[in-house]
Design an enzyme around this catalytic site. Structure first.
Site, mmCIF file in Angstrom:
data_model
loop_
_atom_site.group_PDB
_atom_site.id
_atom_site.type_symbol
_atom_site.label_atom_id
_atom_site.label_comp_id
_atom_site.label_asym_id
_atom_site.label_seq_id
_atom_site.Cartn_x
_atom_site.Cartn_y
_atom_site.Cartn_z
ATOM 1 N N HIS A 1 -2.849 7.928 -36.772
ATOM 2 C CA HIS A 1 -2.829 6.712 -35.957
ATOM 3 C C HIS A 1 -2.544 5.473 -36.818
ATOM 4 O O HIS A 1 -1.754 4.606 -36.430
ATOM 5 C CB HIS A 1 -4.164 6.569 -35.228
ATOM 6 C CG HIS A 1 -4.270 5.334 -34.388
ATOM 7 N ND1 HIS A 1 -3.529 5.148 -33.240
ATOM 8 C CD2 HIS A 1 -5.014 4.198 -34.545
ATOM 9 C CE1 HIS A 1 -3.814 3.959 -32.719
ATOM 10 N NE2 HIS A 1 -4.708 3.364 -33.495
ATOM 11 N N HIS B 1 0.038 1.990 -36.692
ATOM 12 C CA HIS B 1 -0.129 0.573 -37.037
ATOM 13 C C HIS B 1 0.696 0.055 -38.208
ATOM 14 O O HIS B 1 1.263 -1.035 -38.144
ATOM 15 C CB HIS B 1 -1.607 0.304 -37.385
ATOM 16 C CG HIS B 1 -2.506 0.281 -36.191
ATOM 17 N ND1 HIS B 1 -2.528 -0.757 -35.304
ATOM 18 C CD2 HIS B 1 -3.432 1.180 -35.747
ATOM 19 C CE1 HIS B 1 -3.430 -0.514 -34.349
ATOM 20 N NE2 HIS B 1 -3.992 0.664 -34.595
ATOM 21 N N GLU C 1 -1.872 -2.233 -29.691
ATOM 22 C CA GLU C 1 -2.039 -0.815 -29.352
ATOM 23 C C GLU C 1 -0.995 -0.294 -28.356
ATOM 24 O O GLU C 1 -0.507 0.822 -28.505
ATOM 25 C CB GLU C 1 -3.444 -0.552 -28.782
ATOM 26 C CG GLU C 1 -4.580 -0.752 -29.769
ATOM 27 C CD GLU C 1 -4.627 0.285 -30.898
ATOM 28 O OE1 GLU C 1 -3.839 1.255 -30.886
ATOM 29 O OE2 GLU C 1 -5.445 0.091 -31.816
ATOM 30 N N SER D 1 1.718 6.686 -31.750
ATOM 31 C CA SER D 1 1.018 7.800 -32.393
ATOM 32 C C SER D 1 0.537 8.835 -31.384
ATOM 33 O O SER D 1 -0.271 9.693 -31.708
ATOM 34 C CB SER D 1 -0.165 7.271 -33.217
ATOM 35 O OG SER D 1 -1.115 6.651 -32.372
HETATM 36 FE FE FE2 Z 1 -5.495 1.420 -33.322
#
Ligand code: FE2
Length: 303
Positions: free
Chosen positions: A179, A184, A224, A243
């Site tokens: 993730h 990110h 996100e 992700s």
């Molecule tokens: Fe996150």
């Protein structure tokens, strides 16, 4: 006024003030408050796997070292862990080639995030530092919202280093290295995005509890689950989309209502983290997101 970076492209240079975060400006990590993460939640696929729990705790402890030493400890990932990465990264790469923003795909390559091996936070940190003066700091688990977001005001993202359980490569109930690195980290090579993140961090430090909730929603629908219009095409840039196989495919189907980004609406829209997202917001550019957020955060101190 919020500080500006010298790297901003969307404001006239005459209004800029150089703003650099130096290592000596960073607060001591040892002062940070954490939620107790010693016990895995029962819905975690690794909760009843003793070996997995031991390994996750071991890596979490390496991450914890950072707060005492200030240095990122590299993890010697096992072959089993590398295999999980290869499976997830390859499948995501295929979907991303159609759905991810071109900027993101390029950034991933620049940072050396491929499908063959798990990248180390230390190497990505070095590159981010040079590109937009951004940093990564290892963390052993969840941090409460204000603490987590506040670190962004130091242009620092807290990142976990352990990886999800092998039984469910498509799913993790908590942030893991997939993730962080695939979701990110590439975005912080965009200096507008790095500045925007820093503004959220400033906001978190001075926000009332109500404003903090609003910031949480802004973070959710951008960092996100954000979509961006890029050369007339709709692309994903949010970490939760990039992700996750399911979310990334779903984002472009008729199951989702895709709305133009409207800050007031975003900060007042509730979300449910336990299900597929039914509403997503499209930004016209990262520069727009940065400037809109700057004005919003500046209004905090005037209230
Ligand atoms: Fe996150």
């Amino acid at each position: 006024m919020l500080p500006e970076t010298a790297l901003s492209k969307s404001e006239p240079t005459s209004s800029l003030t150089n703003f650099e975060v130096k290592d000596e400006d960073l607060p001591a990590f040892s002062d940070m408050r954490f939620e107790n993460i010693n016990e895995l939640h029962l819905d975690h696929p690794g909760a009843s796997d003793e070996d997995y729990r031991r390994r996750r705790d071991y890596i979490a402890n390496l991450s914890k070292n950072f707060r005492e030493t200030g240095a990122i400890t590299d993890v010697e990932y096992t072959e089993k862990e590398q295999a999980i990465w290869r499976t997830v990264a390859a499948r995501l790469e295929e979907i991303q080639s159609r759905r991810a923003s071109a900027f993101y795909l390029d950034a991933k390559e620049k940072l050396g995030i491929g499908t063959e091996r798990i990248p180390q936070l230390s190497e990505m940190n070095k590159r981010l530092n040079k590109l937009c003066n951004f940093r990564l700091a290892p963390i052993e688990g969840l941090v409460e919202t204000r603490g987590f977001l506040s670190w962004l005001s130091y242009r620092t993202m807290l990142c976990t280093q352990y990886i999800r359980h092998h039984s469910r490569p498509e799913y993790t109930p908590e942030p893991d290295i997939v993730h962080e690195a695939i979701g990110h980290i590439p975005n912080f090579t965009n200096c507008d995005f790095a500045d925007f993140s820093q503004f959220i961090g400033h906001g978190a430090r001075i926000a009332t509890d109500e404003q903090l909730e609003e910031l949480g929603r802004l973070y959710w629908f951008t960092v996100e689950f954000g979509l961006v219009k890029e050369n007339g095409e709709l692309k994903a840039y949010g970490a939760g989309l990039l992700s996750s196989f399911g979310e990334l495919e779903n984002a472009f189907t008729n199951n989702v209502e895709r709305r133009p980004f409207d800050l007031k609406q975003v900060i007042n829209t509730a979300y449910d983290y336990s299900d597929m997202q039914p509403i997503l917001y499209i930004i016209p550019s990262y520069g727009y997101l940065k400037e809109t957020t700057r004005k919003y955060i500046e209004s905090f101190s005037k209230k």
